[in-house]
Design a protein around this motif. Structure first.
Motif, PDB file in Angstrom:
ATOM      1  N   VAL A 164      10.551 -17.576  38.266  1.00  0.00           N
ATOM      2  CA  VAL A 164      10.736 -17.375  39.703  1.00  0.00           C
ATOM      3  C   VAL A 164       9.488 -16.695  40.282  1.00  0.00           C
ATOM      4  O   VAL A 164       8.992 -15.717  39.728  1.00  0.00           O
ATOM      5  CB  VAL A 164      11.990 -16.526  39.992  1.00  0.00           C
ATOM      6  N   ASP A 165       8.993 -17.221  41.402  1.00  0.00           N
ATOM      7  CA  ASP A 165       7.800 -16.651  42.033  1.00  0.00           C
ATOM      8  C   ASP A 165       8.138 -15.539  43.015  1.00  0.00           C
ATOM      9  O   ASP A 165       7.355 -14.604  43.189  1.00  0.00           O
ATOM     10  CB  ASP A 165       7.027 -17.756  42.747  1.00  0.00           C
ATOM     11  N   ALA A 166       9.270 -15.623  43.686  1.00  0.00           N
ATOM     12  CA  ALA A 166       9.693 -14.575  44.623  1.00  0.00           C
ATOM     13  C   ALA A 166      11.190 -14.691  44.825  1.00  0.00           C
ATOM     14  O   ALA A 166      11.762 -15.788  44.773  1.00  0.00           O
ATOM     15  CB  ALA A 166       8.963 -14.703  45.956  1.00  0.00           C
ATOM     16  N   ALA A 167      11.826 -13.543  45.065  1.00  0.00           N
ATOM     17  CA  ALA A 167      13.267 -13.498  45.304  1.00  0.00           C
ATOM     18  C   ALA A 167      13.526 -12.887  46.676  1.00  0.00           C
ATOM     19  O   ALA A 167      12.871 -11.921  47.077  1.00  0.00           O
ATOM     20  CB  ALA A 167      13.974 -12.685  44.217  1.00  0.00           C
ATOM     21  N   ILE A 168      14.505 -13.452  47.370  1.00  0.00           N
ATOM     22  CA  ILE A 168      14.862 -13.019  48.718  1.00  0.00           C
ATOM     23  C   ILE A 168      16.361 -12.769  48.754  1.00  0.00           C
ATOM     24  O   ILE A 168      17.151 -13.568  48.246  1.00  0.00           O
ATOM     25  CB  ILE A 168      14.475 -14.091  49.754  1.00  0.00           C
ATOM     26  N   THR A 169      16.753 -11.664  49.364  1.00  0.00           N
ATOM     27  CA  THR A 169      18.172 -11.380  49.498  1.00  0.00           C
ATOM     28  C   THR A 169      18.391 -10.524  50.735  1.00  0.00           C
ATOM     29  O   THR A 169      17.466 -10.275  51.518  1.00  0.00           O
ATOM     30  CB  THR A 169      18.726 -10.719  48.222  1.00  0.00           C
ATOM     31  N   TRP A 170      19.630 -10.051  50.912  1.00  0.00           N
ATOM     32  CA  TRP A 170      19.952  -9.253  52.091  1.00  0.00           C
ATOM     33  C   TRP A 170      21.214  -8.459  51.812  1.00  0.00           C
ATOM     34  O   TRP A 170      21.832  -8.606  50.749  1.00  0.00           O
ATOM     35  CB  TRP A 170      20.153 -10.152  53.308  1.00  0.00           C
ATOM     36  N   HIS A 171      21.615  -7.650  52.771  1.00  0.00           N
ATOM     37  CA  HIS A 171      22.896  -6.954  52.673  1.00  0.00           C
ATOM     38  C   HIS A 171      23.490  -6.796  54.061  1.00  0.00           C
ATOM     39  O   HIS A 171      22.768  -6.503  55.022  1.00  0.00           O
ATOM     40  CB  HIS A 171      22.762  -5.576  52.022  1.00  0.00           C
ATOM     41  N   PRO A 172      24.798  -7.012  54.208  1.00  0.00           N
ATOM     42  CA  PRO A 172      25.442  -6.775  55.500  1.00  0.00           C
ATOM     43  C   PRO A 172      25.359  -5.306  55.899  1.00  0.00           C
ATOM     44  O   PRO A 172      25.330  -4.414  55.055  1.00  0.00           O
ATOM     45  CB  PRO A 172      26.902  -7.190  55.243  1.00  0.00           C
ATOM     46  N   GLY A 173      25.352  -5.068  57.192  1.00  0.00           N
ATOM     47  CA  GLY A 173      25.286  -3.703  57.697  1.00  0.00           C
ATOM     48  C   GLY A 173      25.364  -3.697  59.206  1.00  0.00           C
ATOM     49  O   GLY A 173      25.955  -4.588  59.833  1.00  0.00           O
ATOM     50  N   SER A 174      24.721  -2.688  59.811  1.00  0.00           N
ATOM     51  CA  SER A 174      24.778  -2.516  61.265  1.00  0.00           C
ATOM     52  C   SER A 174      23.517  -2.972  61.982  1.00  0.00           C
ATOM     53  O   SER A 174      23.546  -3.156  63.200  1.00  0.00           O
ATOM     54  CB  SER A 174      25.001  -1.032  61.599  1.00  0.00           C
ATOM     55  N   PHE A 175      22.408  -3.124  61.262  1.00  0.00           N
ATOM     56  CA  PHE A 175      21.121  -3.351  61.893  1.00  0.00           C
ATOM     57  C   PHE A 175      20.471  -4.628  61.366  1.00  0.00           C
ATOM     58  O   PHE A 175      20.781  -5.083  60.266  1.00  0.00           O
ATOM     59  CB  PHE A 175      20.181  -2.170  61.644  1.00  0.00           C
ATOM     60  N   ALA A 176      19.530  -5.167  62.155  1.00  0.00           N
ATOM     61  CA  ALA A 176      18.704  -6.293  61.734  1.00  0.00           C
ATOM     62  C   ALA A 176      17.314  -5.742  61.426  1.00  0.00           C
ATOM     63  O   ALA A 176      16.603  -5.310  62.336  1.00  0.00           O
ATOM     64  CB  ALA A 176      18.640  -7.350  62.830  1.00  0.00           C
ATOM     65  N   MET A 177      16.933  -5.776  60.156  1.00  0.00           N
ATOM     66  CA  MET A 177      15.690  -5.139  59.750  1.00  0.00           C
ATOM     67  C   MET A 177      15.345  -5.515  58.315  1.00  0.00           C
ATOM     68  O   MET A 177      16.173  -6.101  57.605  1.00  0.00           O
ATOM     69  CB  MET A 177      15.814  -3.610  59.865  1.00  0.00           C
ATOM     70  N   VAL A 178      14.151  -5.170  57.904  1.00  0.00           N
ATOM     71  CA  VAL A 178      13.808  -5.222  56.486  1.00  0.00           C
ATOM     72  C   VAL A 178      14.446  -4.005  55.829  1.00  0.00           C
ATOM     73  O   VAL A 178      14.271  -2.875  56.277  1.00  0.00           O
ATOM     74  CB  VAL A 178      12.283  -5.214  56.282  1.00  0.00           C
ATOM     75  N   ALA A 390      12.255  -9.035  48.159  1.00  0.00           N
ATOM     76  CA  ALA A 390      12.428  -8.389  49.460  1.00  0.00           C
ATOM     77  C   ALA A 390      13.863  -8.589  49.918  1.00  0.00           C
ATOM     78  O   ALA A 390      14.478  -9.622  49.634  1.00  0.00           O
ATOM     79  CB  ALA A 390      11.458  -8.944  50.497  1.00  0.00           C
ATOM     80  N   GLN A 391      14.376  -7.588  50.637  1.00  0.00           N
ATOM     81  CA  GLN A 391      15.727  -7.640  51.174  1.00  0.00           C
ATOM     82  C   GLN A 391      15.698  -7.462  52.683  1.00  0.00           C
ATOM     83  O   GLN A 391      14.914  -6.662  53.206  1.00  0.00           O
ATOM     84  CB  GLN A 391      16.595  -6.511  50.607  1.00  0.00           C
ATOM     85  N   ALA A 392      16.578  -8.160  53.355  1.00  0.00           N
ATOM     86  CA  ALA A 392      16.832  -7.908  54.768  1.00  0.00           C
ATOM     87  C   ALA A 392      18.132  -7.134  54.885  1.00  0.00           C
ATOM     88  O   ALA A 392      18.952  -7.115  53.956  1.00  0.00           O
ATOM     89  CB  ALA A 392      16.927  -9.215  55.542  1.00  0.00           C
ATOM     90  N   LEU A 393      18.307  -6.505  56.019  1.00  0.00           N
ATOM     91  CA  LEU A 393      19.600  -5.943  56.395  1.00  0.00           C
ATOM     92  C   LEU A 393      20.079  -6.760  57.577  1.00  0.00           C
ATOM     93  O   LEU A 393      19.320  -6.989  58.530  1.00  0.00           O
ATOM     94  CB  LEU A 393      19.457  -4.467  56.774  1.00  0.00           C
ATOM     95  N   GLY A 394      21.296  -7.248  57.494  1.00  0.00           N
ATOM     96  CA  GLY A 394      21.829  -8.086  58.553  1.00  0.00           C
ATOM     97  C   GLY A 394      22.832  -7.338  59.409  1.00  0.00           C
ATOM     98  O   GLY A 394      23.620  -6.533  58.907  1.00  0.00           O
ATOM     99  N   ALA A 395      22.812  -7.590  60.721  1.00  0.00           N
ATOM    100  CA  ALA A 395      23.711  -6.916  61.657  1.00  0.00           C
ATOM    101  C   ALA A 395      25.025  -7.685  61.735  1.00  0.00           C
ATOM    102  O   ALA A 395      25.177  -8.613  62.530  1.00  0.00           O
ATOM    103  CB  ALA A 395      23.057  -6.822  63.030  1.00  0.00           C
ATOM    104  N   THR A 396      25.976  -7.309  60.894  1.00  0.00           N
ATOM    105  CA  THR A 396      27.249  -8.033  60.803  1.00  0.00           C
ATOM    106  C   THR A 396      28.444  -7.168  61.182  1.00  0.00           C
ATOM    107  O   THR A 396      29.579  -7.602  61.032  1.00  0.00           O
ATOM    108  CB  THR A 396      27.456  -8.561  59.374  1.00  0.00           C
ATOM    109  N   SER A 397      28.194  -5.955  61.656  1.00  0.00           N
ATOM    110  CA  SER A 397      29.299  -5.053  61.984  1.00  0.00           C
ATOM    111  C   SER A 397      28.900  -4.171  63.156  1.00  0.00           C
ATOM    112  O   SER A 397      27.719  -4.064  63.510  1.00  0.00           O
ATOM    113  CB  SER A 397      29.657  -4.177  60.774  1.00  0.00           C
ATOM    114  N   ALA A 398      29.892  -3.535  63.748  1.00  0.00           N
ATOM    115  CA  ALA A 398      29.632  -2.569  64.812  1.00  0.00           C
ATOM    116  C   ALA A 398      28.710  -1.477  64.280  1.00  0.00           C
ATOM    117  O   ALA A 398      28.847  -1.040  63.135  1.00  0.00           O
ATOM    118  CB  ALA A 398      30.937  -1.959  65.302  1.00  0.00           C
TER     119      ALA A 398
END
Length: 466
Positions: A164-178, A390-398
């Protein structure tokens, strides 16, 4: 902006309904770590329907899977999860605590969304590559047991991420950001003390109490706390205490320890010190002790070139397009939280507290090496030691919703959550596309990773099985 980035976003939108259905289906069958049988099957079916070649039982884990598509070129991986948590069952959309009947499990960390968005990004990128006729391979890793089971660590140990050359993922949360790459390396160790039983009154001199040994170990670790690094954390719980009869000296006691520290070498050194204390307690009580590593996770390694590339894609997208309905729902959910809970979510990411913010209406600026005031542990850390990640944080909740709460579970099937999930999938897919079409970027990403592990290669915090 590359003109075909818009095409990639349209491909995400084209598959968004499938991803939403997958997220809701996984939400409805919440399963705990290493038992995500139905959730894994749902992901396998979705991968097959999207045209991926699917491999089940990755790393000999029944609920781990891999989907791959494409030929030649770099390999871009998307990491998905689908495990739930105990005790967080909740009626979808309810703004009061209403547990469901049944096993009590619930997606209080949003992993139903996590896996669905990662699979959505992988599918859209696969379609984009096929349309463009470009070389490159896309992989989706279905990873079990993030909640304490260290599924990704087992997969790393088995070599599942080789190539694998690079891995990308994320996690649910309150904000949209790295997502700041800050977490604690950890190890869960069970210490089993074996002694000799005896009548506590008639023949106490013949007994060797395993419970005494466990108690002495705890005392020793408490004295160790003064001499631990400031980021270290050590927690314990008794699993067995031997006989409940007061007149029987217990011959067996088991105490579980969670040992955490700022990075992998620091944590492994601290774990060795805790083991030494356990051996000392056994020596003092003339008992024997065995140590069993149940799970372990490395700390996260950031990758600034990859994080910067992800931030660019987030800023190109702009904030999630929340509707009036989403905002009204967020207001209702926000009313169930107290001010301290809300402030804690901001402070955990070292963000200024904005008590009047109910949904994320902006992309949080990227700050290299942004620290976090409160850190847990994640098995994404193990992947980051062997692959640039690298991970993102996704805005999926209040805004202000704490993870591992009934409120997070309640929002997991909402249009608010779906909007944030699709938004972050677009950012992840576009980041993957940038890596595939910009060889110079991928070279910088690889070089940054190589420099991080040059002096300290990865050592699995979980010993290989005998």
């Amino acid at each position: 902006m590359h003109a075909d980035t818009h095409r990639l976003w349209h491909l995400v939108d084209a598959r968004a309904a499938e991803a939403t259905a997958l997220a809701d289906a996984v939400w409805a069958v919440p399963e705990l770590n290493f038992a995500e049988t139905r959730s894994c099957a749902l992901h396998a079916r979705a991968l097959h329907d999207a045209g991926f070649q699917v491999t089940s039982g990755v790393a000999d884990l029944p609920t781990a899977l891999l989907g791959e598509a494409g030929t030649g070129g770099p390999v871009i991986a998307f990491l998905g999860e689908y495990d739930a948590l105990p005790g967080l069952s909740q009626q979808a959309g309810a703004t009061t605590h209403q547990p469901l009947s049944g096993d009590g499990n619930g997606h209080g960390c949003g992993h139903n969304l996590l896996g669905a968005a990662s699979l959505l990004a992988a599918s859209a990128l696969k379609d984009w590559l096929a349309e463009a006729g470009l070389p490159g391979r896309v992989r989706y890793y279905g990873c079990p047991a993030e909640e304490g089971g260290a599924g990704k660590g087992i997969m790393v140990r088995a070599g599942a991420f080789h190539g694998v050359d690079a891995a990308i993922t994320w996690h649910p949360g309150s904000f949209a950001m790295v997502f700041p790459p800050a977490s604690l390396a950890s190890q869960r160790v069970d210490f089993t003390f074996a002694g000799r039983s005896a009548h506590a009154t008639a023949a106490p001199h013949l007994g060797r109490s395993a419970l005494d040994a466990a108690e002495l170990m705890n005392i020793g670790v408490n004295y160790l706390r003064e001499h631990m690094p400031p980021t270290a954390r050590v927690h314990y719980a008794y699993l067995e205490t031997g006989s409940n009869a007061l007149d029987v000296l217990p011959a067996r006691a088991v105490v579980a320890y969670s040992i955490r520290a700022g990075d992998l070498p620091e944590m492994l050194a601290l774990a060795d010190r805790v083991r030494t204390i356990a051996e000392g307690a056994a020596l003092m009580t003339e008992t024997a002790v065995t140590c069993t590593v149940v799970s372990g996770m490395a700390n996260l390694l950031g990758n600034q070139p990859l994080e910067e590339a992800m931030q660019i894609q987030l800023e190109r997208l702009g904030p999630p397009p929340f509707t009036t309905t989403d905002r009204a729902f967020a207001e209702e959910m926000r009313a169930t939280l107290d001010g301290q809970q809300v402030a804690t979510v901001f402070r955990a990411l070292n963000l200024p507290v904005q008590s009047d913010m109910t949904v994320c209406d902006s992309i949080i600026p990227y700050v290299p090496n942004r620290s976090r005031s409160m850190m847990g542990s994640t098995d994404v850390g193990d992947v980051s030691w062997v692959v640039p990640t690298a991970q993102a944080l996704g805005a999926t909740s209040a805004v202000g919703t704490p993870l591992h709460s009934w409120q997070m579970t309640a929002q997991g099937c909402s249009t608010l959550a779906h909007t944030g999930m699709i938004h972050v999938a677009k950012a992840m897919a576009a980041t993957g596309a940038e890596l595939l079409r910009d060889a110079a970027l991928l070279a910088r990403v690889r070089a940054a990773h190589a420099s991080q592990i040059a002096d300290q290669p990865y050592v699995s915090p979980m010993p290989s099985p005998a």
